[in-house]
Each structure stands twice: as structure tokens, then as C-alpha cells.
Design an enzyme around this catalytic site. Structure first.
Site, mmCIF file in Angstrom:
data_model
loop_
_atom_site.group_PDB
_atom_site.id
_atom_site.type_symbol
_atom_site.label_atom_id
_atom_site.label_comp_id
_atom_site.label_asym_id
_atom_site.label_seq_id
_atom_site.Cartn_x
_atom_site.Cartn_y
_atom_site.Cartn_z
ATOM 1 N N LYS A 134 -66.881 -49.354 44.795
ATOM 2 C CA LYS A 134 -66.581 -50.705 44.341
ATOM 3 C C LYS A 134 -67.675 -51.602 44.897
ATOM 4 C CE LYS A 134 -63.655 -54.741 44.864
ATOM 5 N NZ LYS A 134 -62.655 -55.430 45.720
ATOM 6 N N TYR A 150 -66.823 -49.038 49.484
ATOM 7 C CA TYR A 150 -66.544 -50.450 49.198
ATOM 8 C C TYR A 150 -67.609 -51.306 49.871
ATOM 9 C CZ TYR A 150 -63.764 -54.819 48.997
ATOM 10 O OH TYR A 150 -63.316 -56.107 48.780
#
Length: 333
Positions: free
Chosen positions: A202, A174
Site C-alpha cells: 500500500k 505499507y
């Protein structure tokens, strides 16, 4: 072997059983022709807002109410304890309880991603193990950033490798530089994509060139790229992203799932028209008004938003009116 790693190893499920693709779901656009990811992340994931009572306690009944409504939307899954879940403001006990609550309410064919990133590698491993025990399918691990000057490519590769080795569930990287001030270096992403238990990233930075290069450089790996915002979802799909973790999906879940399907079926003109209508509302509930704006917008669409935890402050009346005008001007209210 460290204690945390031994704990993780003892809890590790059979990964092939976990690595299930969504029934009937289209191939993620980042997947090389002729191959399928072993664990499909293709589709839309709302990063859930954490509901609080007026006394700023986690309101689990309100959370379950929102989850019942989200169950009717064709999301690939949900993200608990992302940035929009006010993750830094929750105690460890609350984090585990939130994930347990979401897992109980979530249909089994929907994936549950749970934030477990901490500043130290040891704490990240321990919380990741707790998230797995609470029912998470995937750990979403944000970059450690407090000592960002020391977070070199080598340090980050070591951190995520240790987490990937010890985690009983797959790991998604992330990168959210707006919050951390740190972009996960491309070299680190390419290296970590080769880890068998690290299945994607992500990326919330919004650099489409970077996202396209990540897709290209990891195309031989079982690795997927997720757009971190609805504002650049179409562009992300065009360069090969598999899906999106989008704050706006808390509010406009059906339109975002529609955009996902338009892109997957090649209906690019319709997708572009819909994307245009989502850009300003998305900016309003992310970088412009943040989580207080997101929670206020949720209330207009039948969800419980409620207060944020201090020190996040509610919107002023003028800000509320500006937020409403943004949704109205794009045809959503």
C-alpha cells in the site's frame, strides 16, 4: 529459531487455501497478461475508523453498526488498524479485540487486512501472529520510523524479510511518508516483492511515477500495488495498480467502488469525471482535516464517526462548515 518464529510456524495455515481470489473479480490491472495473482487484492478497501464512546473507549457496538452498512457495499475487503483507525492510540489488547470484532461481522468472502507494524521486528512478528489468531487474512505492516535515520534499505529489507518469514498470513508492505517521514525505498520494494509471503504494497505517497515503476519492476512477481488514497486512484489504475485502500471509502464507499469498476472496464471518461469530484473531499478528510474530518463526514452519510482519542481534537465550527462546503460543492451533500 526465535520463539516468535516458532510460534508463527506452528500457526501457519496452508497458504494455498488462504490465497483465494474474489469470486468473479476482474484481473488486477497490475497483473501481467495471462497470469492471475494467487491472492487477489483487486478492489477497494476502506481503512476503518475506530469508533470511540464519549469517554474515549472503543465502542464495539458502533463498530458493528458501521460494519453492517459496509457489508452492503461491494468492497473487496476492509482494513482494520490502519492510520485512519488511530492505530498508535490503541493498546495491544484493544487492537486484537478490534480485529476479532471486525472478523466476526465481516462476510467470509471479504478480506480482512490488519495493521500489525511496530517499531521493532520482534514486536511486529508477535502482533502479526496475534492478528492472524484474531482472524486477519493479511497483515499490513507499516515501516518502522522512530529511528528513521537508521532505516536504511538493508535494515528495512532485513526487517520485512524476518516478518515475512515468521508471519502465518501474507504480508502487505505499507509506506505512508506523510505520517512516518520515511518512503520505503524502491530497491527494498523490488527485493521484498520476491518473498513468497509478501504479496503487495500500500503506497500512500502519491508519486504516480514511483507507483508505475513499482508495478513495472515487480511484474514478474506475485505482487500487487495498492493506491493509498482516493485522490490519485484513477491515475494509479492507469499505471497498473490493483486496488485502493482509501480513507474516503469510509464515507463514499459506493462511488469509489464505481470508480474501480469504470477503470476496470475501460470507461475512462466516466472514470475521470467521477475522480474529479472525489479529489477535494478526499483531500479534506486526509491531509486537510485528518481523522477528525473523516469522522465528522461519516456522520453526514449515516455512519457513526464520534470523537477521536486525545490528543486529536475535534474540528472547530468553522472547520466543520468548510468541510461540509467541500462535499456540497462536489455534489455529495
Amino acid at each position: 529459531m526465535a520463539l516468535s518464529a516458532r510460534l508463527a510456524a506452528s500457526l501457519r495455515p496452508a497458504l494455498p487455501a488462504l490465497h483465494r481470489a474474489a469470486p468473479g473479480h476482474c484481473r488486477g490491472l497490475s497483473t501481467p497478461q495471462g497470469s492471475e495473482p494467487s491472492f487477489s487484492l483487486g478492489g477497494i478497501f476502506p481503512p476503518l475508523a475506530t469508533p470511540f464512546s464519549p469517554a474515549q473507549e472503543v465502542d464495539y457496538a458502533r463498530l458493528e453498526g458501521n460494519l453492517r452498512r459496509y457489508a452492503r457495499i461491494p468492497f473487496r475487503g476492509l482494513v482494520a488498524l490502519g492510520s485512519n483507525g488511530e492505530y498508535p492510540y490503541l493498546a495491544s489488547r484493544e487492537k486484537v479485540e478490534v480485529v476479532s470484532c471486525v472478523r466476526r461481522a465481516l462476510p467470509r468472502d471479504r478480506l480482512l487486512l490488519a495493521g500489525s507494524g511496530c517499531e521493532s521486528t520482534q514486536a511486529t512478528i508477535e502482533l502479526t501472529v496475534s492478528m492472524a489468531e484474531a482472524g486477519a487474512d493479511v497483515a499490513l505492516v507499516v515501516t518502522p520510523c522512530y529511528y528513521r535515520g537508521a532505516m536504511t534499505t538493508a535494515a528495512l529489507i532485513h526487517h520485512y524479510t524476518e516478518v515475512g518469514d515468521a508471519s502465518p498470513i501474507p504480508v502487505v508492505l505499507y509506506s505512508v511518508p506523510a505520517n512516518t517521514g520515511l518512503d520505503l525505498p524502491m530497491e527494498a520494494v523490488i527485493t521484498l516483492a520476491q518473498h513468497p509471503n509478501i504479496i503487495g504494497i500500500k503506497d500512500s505517497g502519491g508519486d504516480i511515477t514511483r507507483m508505475g515503476l513499482m508495478v513495472h519492476k515487480t511484474r514478474q512477481e506475485d505482487f500487487q500495488v495498492l493506491a493509498g488514497s482516493a485522490g490519485f486512484l484513477l491515475a494509479s489504475y492507469a499505471v497498473g495498480a490493483s486496488g485502493g485502500v482509501c480513507a474516503l471509502a469510509n464515507v463514499l464507499g459506493d462511488p469509489l467502488c464505481q470508480l474501480d469498476q469504470l477503470c476496470r472496464t475501460g470507461r475512462w471518461q466516466e472514470a475521470r469525471d467521477l475522480q474529479h469530484r472525489l479529489i477535494e473531499p478526499n483531500a479534506a478528510v486526509t491531509r486537510r482535516f485528518g481523522i477528525p474530518g473523516l469522522k465528522k463526514a461519516m456522520e453526514w452519510f449515516g455512519y457513526y464517526g464520534g470523537p477521536c482519542r486525545a490528543p486529536l481534537a475535534p474540528l472547530s465550527p468553522a472547520q466543520v462548515e468548510e468541510l461540509r462546503s467541500t462535499f456540497s460543492a462536489n455534489g455529495w451533500l
